[in-house]
Design a protein around this motif. Structure first.
Motif, PDB file in Angstrom:
ATOM      1  N   PRO A  26      11.764   2.731   3.713  1.00  0.00           N
ATOM      2  CA  PRO A  26      11.111   2.828   2.405  1.00  0.00           C
ATOM      3  C   PRO A  26      11.030   1.457   1.740  1.00  0.00           C
ATOM      4  O   PRO A  26      11.811   0.554   2.057  1.00  0.00           O
ATOM      5  N   ASP A  44       2.710  -1.360   4.378  1.00  0.00           N
ATOM      6  CA  ASP A  44       1.951  -0.111   4.348  1.00  0.00           C
ATOM      7  C   ASP A  44       2.951   1.035   4.481  1.00  0.00           C
ATOM      8  O   ASP A  44       3.516   1.264   5.552  1.00  0.00           O
ATOM      9  N   ALA A  45       3.181   1.757   3.395  1.00  0.00           N
ATOM     10  CA  ALA A  45       4.201   2.807   3.369  1.00  0.00           C
ATOM     11  C   ALA A  45       3.928   3.922   4.371  1.00  0.00           C
ATOM     12  O   ALA A  45       4.850   4.623   4.773  1.00  0.00           O
ATOM     13  N   GLU A  46       2.685   4.080   4.784  1.00  0.00           N
ATOM     14  CA  GLU A  46       2.350   5.138   5.743  1.00  0.00           C
ATOM     15  C   GLU A  46       2.858   4.835   7.145  1.00  0.00           C
ATOM     16  O   GLU A  46       3.048   5.743   7.940  1.00  0.00           O
ATOM     17  N   ASN A  58      -5.005   8.514   3.535  1.00  0.00           N
ATOM     18  CA  ASN A  58      -4.339   8.251   4.813  1.00  0.00           C
ATOM     19  C   ASN A  58      -4.794   6.879   5.282  1.00  0.00           C
ATOM     20  O   ASN A  58      -5.965   6.694   5.607  1.00  0.00           O
ATOM     21  N   SER A  59      -3.887   5.912   5.327  1.00  0.00           N
ATOM     22  CA  SER A  59      -4.270   4.547   5.682  1.00  0.00           C
ATOM     23  C   SER A  59      -4.726   4.434   7.133  1.00  0.00           C
ATOM     24  O   SER A  59      -5.337   3.453   7.519  1.00  0.00           O
ATOM     25  N   SER A 119       0.876  -1.168   0.000  1.00  0.00           N
ATOM     26  CA  SER A 119       0.000   0.000   0.000  1.00  0.00           C
ATOM     27  C   SER A 119       0.916   1.222   0.000  1.00  0.00           C
ATOM     28  O   SER A 119       1.523   1.549   1.021  1.00  0.00           O
ATOM     29  N   PRO A 120       1.083   1.895  -1.151  1.00  0.00           N
ATOM     30  CA  PRO A 120       2.028   3.013  -1.224  1.00  0.00           C
ATOM     31  C   PRO A 120       1.513   4.252  -0.489  1.00  0.00           C
ATOM     32  O   PRO A 120       0.328   4.373  -0.203  1.00  0.00           O
ATOM     33  N   SER A 121       2.427   5.154  -0.221  1.00  0.00           N
ATOM     34  CA  SER A 121       2.091   6.425   0.411  1.00  0.00           C
ATOM     35  C   SER A 121       1.385   7.314  -0.604  1.00  0.00           C
ATOM     36  O   SER A 121       1.748   7.342  -1.777  1.00  0.00           O
ATOM     37  N   ARG A 122       0.376   8.050  -0.144  1.00  0.00           N
ATOM     38  CA  ARG A 122      -0.368   8.964  -1.018  1.00  0.00           C
ATOM     39  C   ARG A 122      -0.638  10.264  -0.285  1.00  0.00           C
ATOM     40  O   ARG A 122      -0.829  10.266   0.919  1.00  0.00           O
TER      41      ARG A 122
END
Length: 83
Positions: free
Chosen positions: A56, A49-51, A21-22, A14-17
Motif C-alpha cells: 500500500p 500505481d496502486a492497482e 482500472n489502470s 495513481s490511487p486505486s478506484r
C-alpha cells in the motif's frame, strides 16, 4: 537546462478506484508529467500505481521520504447524454 530544485524526490500516485482500472484505462497524464519532470532534469521521479503495486502507499510513505507527492484524480465521464 532545467529549473527549480532538481534534487527533489517526487512521487506521482495513481490511487486505486472502483470504477477505474489502470490495466484497461491507461493513465497517460502521470506518464507525461513524469517525462516533463525528467526532461527538466529532475532525477528522482517515482510512479506508484496502486492497482499493480504489491504494497500500500502508506508502507511506501512510511519507508521513504518525498519532497513532493502528486495524486491523480481522473473523473468519470457520463455516457448518458441529455441528463
Amino acid at each position: 537546462m532545467g529549473c527549480g530544485d532538481q534534487k527533489m524526490r517526487i512521487l506521482l500516485v495513481s490511487p486505486s478506484r472502483v470504477w477505474w482500472n489502470s490495466r484497461k484505462h491507461i493513465h497517460m497524464g502521470l506518464g507525461y508529467l513524469a517525462g516533463a519532470l525528467l526532461a527538466a532534469d529532475y532525477k528522482d521521479v517515482t510512479l506508484f500505481d496502486a492497482e499493480v503495486e504489491e504494497e500500500p502507499i502508506s508502507a511506501l510513505l512510511a519507508r521513504e521520504r518525498f519532497d513532493v507527492v502528486g495524486v491523480s484524480s481522473p473523473t468519470r465521464s457520463s455516457t448518458k447524454r441529455g441528463r
